[in-house]
Design an enzyme around this catalytic site. Structure first.
Site, PDB file in Angstrom:
ATOM      1  N   GLU A 126       6.866  -6.240   7.932  1.00 16.40           N
ATOM      2  CA  GLU A 126       6.084  -5.637   6.856  1.00 16.40           C
ATOM      3  C   GLU A 126       6.510  -4.189   6.625  1.00 16.40           C
ATOM      4  OE1 GLU A 126       2.318  -5.914   8.758  1.00 16.40           O
ATOM      5  OE2 GLU A 126       2.148  -8.080   8.526  1.00 16.40           O
TER       6      GLU A 126
ATOM      7  N   HIS B  94       1.706  -4.011  14.820  1.00 13.05           N
ATOM      8  CA  HIS B  94       2.249  -2.874  14.069  1.00 13.05           C
ATOM      9  C   HIS B  94       2.367  -1.720  15.050  1.00 13.05           C
ATOM     10  CE1 HIS B  94       3.121   0.076  11.070  1.00 13.05           C
ATOM     11  NE2 HIS B  94       2.934  -0.752  10.081  1.00 13.05           N
TER      12      HIS B  94
ATOM     13  N   LYS C  38       0.811  -1.219   0.000  1.00  9.65           N
ATOM     14  CA  LYS C  38       0.000   0.000   0.000  1.00  9.65           C
ATOM     15  C   LYS C  38       0.847   1.273   0.000  1.00  9.65           C
ATOM     16  CE  LYS C  38      -0.845   1.228   4.885  1.00  9.65           C
ATOM     17  NZ  LYS C  38      -0.285   0.205   5.785  1.00  9.65           N
TER      18      LYS C  38
END
Ligand SMILES: *Cc1c(COP(=O)(O)O)cnc(C)c1O
Length: 420
Positions: free
Chosen positions: A248, A176, A47
């Site tokens: 990530e 995250h 993204k």
């Protein structure tokens, strides 16, 4: 320079804003990752910038991918040569139809953080390898995710019990710390929470084999974050022979790789320089930052386009002179003026930079440059008011890194059976 010359010769669209992407910068970030976090397999967060050449280079370098939608999964798989096992579907709240497409595409790794998601997955993709996304302390990040995602540790045991009851396979934990994390010590706390969840999993009858440390890596703080992470992993996961660790990262890979060149299409000076000189000087008590810019520059990309990062990603951008009066050289002795920089649309929210010092001699037709424009820019740009998206011009870079990039891409093309 070429764009300036073409624009001067009235070539249509020659003054359009454009990005320059340096793929060797992405390559260097990957080298940096491998050096500092050799044990952690990066899964690039698509993204952040789904640029086809960035994805291709990262695929060629053997990275995995973090996808959040059906569209991102198809996009990554369309490159060719990427096994679906290299993708983690890291959106804890997925449409049923997306889960179905993921199952069909062979994407098994996916995150969840609520019981409803478990029911959906049990119905549609019962063979999925599930990752429980837990809440991390995101108070030290510019973009916080905790208000939307992440299961608090207290509810994890009941989620795992529910998964067991539904016959699902939960293989690991993810978190995250928030995007743009400016306090890397936060990773240590998150790893401790992850360790607690590994213990909860044993209680629930699962044996976890996957630890996903998410994204949030800032370019400038990367080495510090890597040290904190490595030490925390050593402390909380001393025996990890059967555990794979993935991450990530998004902005870390692309932020510095893209610069934007924008053309000054209009200019409004509050008054002529002479009138300015005669204007009453502000009272001495007035702070410098209260001073009003005396010149407004209008450029051909704005917050509805590439600079949406100013609104959505809380970025501050720093314009510099790329070319002035047809020359790349802008003497340091140029007189500066407090200026503001605006996008091209008719909306007054379209302000790129409220106050910045720029040479007073800048005129319509000159070019401004903006660095660090690779993350969360192009991907969310709109065409509001009929303004087109800025194109990207690529370079594979100079020197050894450039050679490597070209070799890696050639090898990859060969592997996936493309003629080079
Ligand atoms: C956005 C996002 C990322 C990437 O974050 P960066 O701060 O760009 O590294 C990683 N994982 C998930 C689940 C995300 O939503």
């Amino acid at each position: 320079m070429n764009a300036s010359r073409l624009a001067a010769a009235n070539t249509p669209d020659a003054e359009r804003a454009f990005f320059v992407a340096d793929l060797s910068q992405v390559y260097r970030q990957h080298e940096r990752w491998r050096k500092w976090l050799p044990e952690i397999e990066p899964h690039y967060a698509v993204k952040c910038n789904p640029d086809p050449y960035v994805l291709r280079l990262l695929a060629a370098l053997g990275a995995g991918f973090d996808c959040a939608s059906n569209g991102e999964i198809s996009h990554v798989l369309s490159i060719g040569g990427i096994d679906p096992s290299r993708i983690v579907f890291a959106n804890p709240c997925k449409a049923a139809s997306f889960i179905r497409s993921a199952a069909r595409a062979g994407v098994d790794k996916m995150t969840f953080d609520n019981a409803d998601e478990l029911h959906k997955i049990a119905r549609i993709h019962p063979g999925a390898k599930l990752i429980v996304r837990i809440l991390a302390d995101d108070s030290k990040s510019i973009c916080r995710f905790g208000i939307k995602f992440g299961a608090p540790l207290e509810v994890v045991p009941s989620l795992l019990a529910k998964a067991k009851e539904l016959g699902l396979n939960v293989v690991g934990v993810s978190f995250h710390v928030g995007s743009g994390c400016y306090d890397p010590t936060i990773y240590a706390d998150a790893i401790r929470r992850a360790r607690d969840v590994f213990a909860m999993a044993e209680e629930a009858g699962y044996h976890f084999t996957l630890l996903d440390v998410g994204g949030g890596f800032e370019d400038a703080l990367f080495e510090r974050a890597a040290v904190v992470l490595t030490e925390a992993i050593d402390e909380y996961f001393p025996c990890r022979d059967d555990i794979s660790i993935i991450a990530e990262p998004g902005r870390f890979y692309v932020s510095r790789a893209f610069s934007l060149a924008a053309n000054i299409i209009a200019r409004r000076a509050a008054a002529s320089a002479d009138v300015q000189a005669q204007a009453p000087t502000p009272p001495p008590s007035q702070e410098a930052e209260e001073q009003q810019p005396s010149v407004m520059y209008y450029i051909n990309d704005g917050v509805y386009g590439a600079f949406n990062c100013v609104m959505f990603d809380h970025q501050t951008v720093h314009p510099y002179v790329l070319s002035m009066g047809g020359s790349f050289h802008c003497p340091a002795s140029e007189a500066l003026a407090l200026s503001s920089v605006w996008g091209p649309t008719c909306d007054s929210i379209d302000c790129v930079c409220k106050v910045v010092e720029l040479p007073a001699a800048l005129r319509v037709g000159d070019w401004l440059g903006f660095d660090n424009m690779g993350a969360y820019t192009i991907c969310a740009a709109s065409q509001f008011n009929g303004f087109e998206l800025s194109d990207v011009i690529y370079t594979s870079g100079t020197g050894a890194a450039g050679e490597e990039v070209r070799a890696v891409l050639r090898r990859f093309a060969h592997e996936i059976g493309e003629s080079v």
